[in-house]
Design an enzyme around this catalytic site. Structure first.
Site, PDB file in Angstrom:
ATOM      1  N   GLU A  10       0.834  -1.208   0.000  1.00 40.67           N
ATOM      2  CA  GLU A  10       0.000   0.000   0.000  1.00 40.67           C
ATOM      3  C   GLU A  10       0.870   1.260   0.000  1.00 40.67           C
ATOM      4  OE1 GLU A  10      -2.835  -0.306   3.179  1.00 40.67           O
ATOM      5  OE2 GLU A  10      -3.995  -1.834   2.111  1.00 40.67           O
ATOM      6  N   LYS A 158     -10.438   9.565 -40.655  1.00 46.00           N
ATOM      7  CA  LYS A 158     -10.145   8.303 -39.938  1.00 46.00           C
ATOM      8  C   LYS A 158     -11.432   7.677 -39.405  1.00 46.00           C
ATOM      9  CE  LYS A 158      -8.631   7.635 -35.328  1.00 46.00           C
ATOM     10  NZ  LYS A 158      -7.718   7.875 -34.212  1.00 46.00           N
ATOM     11  N   GLY A 190       0.435   4.107 -30.807  1.00 42.98           N
ATOM     12  CA  GLY A 190       1.161   4.601 -31.972  1.00 42.98           C
ATOM     13  C   GLY A 190       0.524   4.187 -33.295  1.00 42.98           C
TER      14      GLY A 190
HETATM   15  C1  R5P Z   1      -8.165   9.437 -30.814  1.00 44.55           C
HETATM   16  O1  R5P Z   1      -9.297   9.907 -30.890  1.00 44.55           O
HETATM   17  C2  R5P Z   1      -7.005  10.207 -30.317  1.00 44.55           C
HETATM   18  O2  R5P Z   1      -7.067  11.536 -30.734  1.00 44.55           O
HETATM   19  C3  R5P Z   1      -5.684   9.589 -30.742  1.00 44.55           C
HETATM   20  O3  R5P Z   1      -5.600   9.623 -32.145  1.00 44.55           O
HETATM   21  C4  R5P Z   1      -5.578   8.173 -30.279  1.00 44.55           C
HETATM   22  O4  R5P Z   1      -5.934   8.067 -28.926  1.00 44.55           O
HETATM   23  C5  R5P Z   1      -4.185   7.654 -30.481  1.00 44.55           C
HETATM   24  O5  R5P Z   1      -4.134   6.339 -30.028  1.00 44.55           O
HETATM   25  P1  R5P Z   1      -3.112   5.317 -30.646  1.00 44.55           P
HETATM   26  O6  R5P Z   1      -1.738   5.879 -30.520  1.00 44.55           O
HETATM   27  O7  R5P Z   1      -3.311   4.089 -29.800  1.00 44.55           O
HETATM   28  O8  R5P Z   1      -3.490   5.060 -32.076  1.00 44.55           O
END
Ligand code: R5P
Length: 267
Positions: A10, A158, A190
């Protein structure tokens, strides 16, 4: 602060300075669950030891991507974070939270700080022809950076298929021979940035720089990104090897706004 673990694991925190009758700004992060717990305990330690006011300064507000119920049965994590921090703090300051809907869950004054100035100051030294957001949600961020860098901007279309897969479509923009700066709020796995960078490269961009406010860099994200980009630079809301952009000036100005118990009419 004194910080340690009890033998059973803890956490223990103790404020060593005299906070009685003083305004305490507690800087803590929420990028890991234990950091979140440490923040809550520290806020309480200040209160219990007589601080006149306690302000939570949270450079990276974790769990903010779950700001609503997407699938039946889910919790609204960002609301839970906001309400628990607000239970122990009189004010909350954070930096570029994923979605401002989280601010509405707060019963306390809650300020969301923008850091476009530090980001564009860093990239003004590099030379950027185009700023690109990997999704529509980040278009305003791309626009603000492009304004500072005096160049054009656009957003990639996207679509998230599931938590690990996204599809992307680049609008009809000529990126051939251009130095492109990809900007997002968070780099976590990423996946988003690596995919967007590959697309721009395939379309003929001469350089692809990547920036984000918060560098979470989960799992093997670093190698995934480095394979396809020329440079990665994020801010120091989470300290790491890519934290090349210092946002301390913006955070300090935000703290001044709340100093001496002030609450501006318009945040
Ligand atoms: C999504 O809506 C956010 O703006 C980021 O694009 C996202 O969280 C990035 O996450 P990752 O690096 O896992 O693709």
């Amino acid at each position: 602060m004194e910080r340690k673990r009890f033998p059973d694991g803890e956490m223990y925190v103790r404020v060593l300075s005299d906070v009685a009758g003083r305004e305490a700004f507690v800087l803590g992060n929420t990028n890991r669950d234990d950091a979140y717990l440490e923040l809550l305990l520290t806020l309480d330690a200040c209160r219990e030891n007589g601080a006149s006011r306690v302000i939570a300064v949270v450079p990276y507000f974790g769990y903010a991507r779950q700001h609503m119920v997407y699938k039946r049965g889910e919790a609204v994590s960002s609301k839970v974070m906001t309400l628990t921090i607000g239970e122990f703090a009189d004010r909350i300051i954070t930096v570029e939270i994923h979605d401002e809907m989280t601010l509405k869950y707060s019963k306390r004054p809650f300020m969301n700080v923008s850091v476009y100035e530090s980001m564009s100051a860093y990239y003004s030294r590099k030379g950027v022809d185009l700023v690109v957001s990997p999704d529509d949600g980040g278009l305003h961020r791309a626009e603000m950076l492009a304004k500072g860098l005096e160049c054009d901007f656009f957003a990639i279309n996207k679509k998230r298929i599931d938590s690990r897969t996204v599809s992307m479509e680049v609008p009809n923009v000529d990126v051939k021979g251009k130095r492109v700066l990809l900007v997002d709020d968070i780099i976590s796995t990423g996946g988003t940035i690596a995919k967007a960078a590959s697309l721009l490269r395939d379309m003929g961009a001469s350089s692809v720089y990547v920036t984000a406010v918060h560098g979470v860099f989960a799992n093997n994200s670093v190698s995934k990104i480095q394979e396809v980009v020329d440079e990665v630079a994020v801010t120091n809301t989470i300290e790491g090897i890519f934290s090349k952009i210092d946002i301390a000036p913006e955070l300090a100005s935000a703290m001044e706004v709340y100093m001496d118990g002030r609450i501006p009419e318009k945040l």
